[in-house]
Write a protein that holds these residues in place. Structure first.
Motif: not given
Length: 271
Positions: A127-132
């Protein structure tokens, strides 16, 4: 008597042969079992997959070759990622930035990436999540700085802001070039840039740490309103000995004003 003795001898011989054959079979079974156990012991774990993806994403990569092949649709972008922190559960936090190769000190896109194994109930591997980033200005050129001049891991964790997207990766079929590939769910994630209502992302990790990324934004009617249309950006590790100025001096670039206008359709400069 002679024949009786001979018959007994043959019987003993056959009995020994049978026992020897049985012993050989048992030995093979034991060896095979041991090899099988060893194989399972050495099998790749869920965290191994996450580590491999994290390591493949890390580093400095360019879309140079793609921009050279198709300068009308792709720019030579510098993508840089490096470890920034580790969460309590073992998830890796990577700092990510993209900039035009001529101005690496001025990134137009900054994110935190969080890489971890997929939850067991989902049919995926990583799982690859992006965040500000809470204060993106403070993180500019994070990976290029000496470690003692970077925000500390505790600060990094505190600066993880709004969740943007999550991509679910699976191991690729052996017949494919990629190692891992995946995307966001079909419905994507909320996004309001340039008239979009949602966005989707696709990610592929290939050999030699090559990474393909394709981010697109859509309005309520399903019309694409930002992002490249022709296909994913292809980022490859640049040879250490390459002279970037010499390589790109022959490429034609549009004037600064039209250049800035064109990139608005390809990238999310501000979220």
């Amino acid at each position: 008597m002679g024949m009786g003795a001979s018959s007994g001898s043959d019987k003993d011989s056959n009995g020994w042969g049978g026992r020897a054959q049985g012993l050989a079979v048992k030995t093979l079974v034991l060896i095979g079992g041991a090899l099988l156990v060893k194989r399972f012991t050495k099998s790749t774990t869920r965290w191994d997959h996450a580590r491999l993806v994290s390591e493949s994403l890390t580093g400095e990569k360019f879309s140079r070759e793609q921009a050279s092949r198709d300068p009308d649709n792709y720019f030579n972008i510098r993508m840089l990622m490096c470890p920034a922190a580790e969460m309590v559960d073992g998830s890796k936090v990577l700092y990510f930035e993209q900039a035009f190769w001529r101005t690496p000190q001025k990134p137009f896109r900054q994110r935190f990436y969080m890489v971890k194994p997929c939850p067991k109930e989902l049919k995926c591997d990583v799982e690859v999540s992006t965040y500000a980033i809470r204060d993106a200005e403070e993180y500019k050129n994070f990976c290029d700085r000496p470690k003692d001049q970077r925000p500390h891991p505790e600060e990094v964790i505190g600066d993880i802001a709004e969740h943007l997207t999550t991509i679910y990766l699976n191991r690729c079929d052996r017949r494919k070039r990629c190692l891992y590939e995946g995307s966001t769910p079909p419905e994507g994630f909320p996004n309001s840039w340039n008239g979009a209502s949602y966005c989707t992302s696709e990610l592929a990790v290939l050999k030699n740490s090559e990474v393909h990324m394709w981010d697109r934004g859509y309005d309520d009617d399903g019309n694409q309103v930002w992002g490249v249309r022709e296909g994913a950006y292809e980022f490859k590790t640049a040879p250490a000995s390459s002279n970037l100025n010499g390589i790109f001096s022959s490429l034609n670039f549009p004037p600064a004003q039209s250049f800035a206008k064109k990139i608005e359709g390809s990238f999310v400069l501000e979220d």
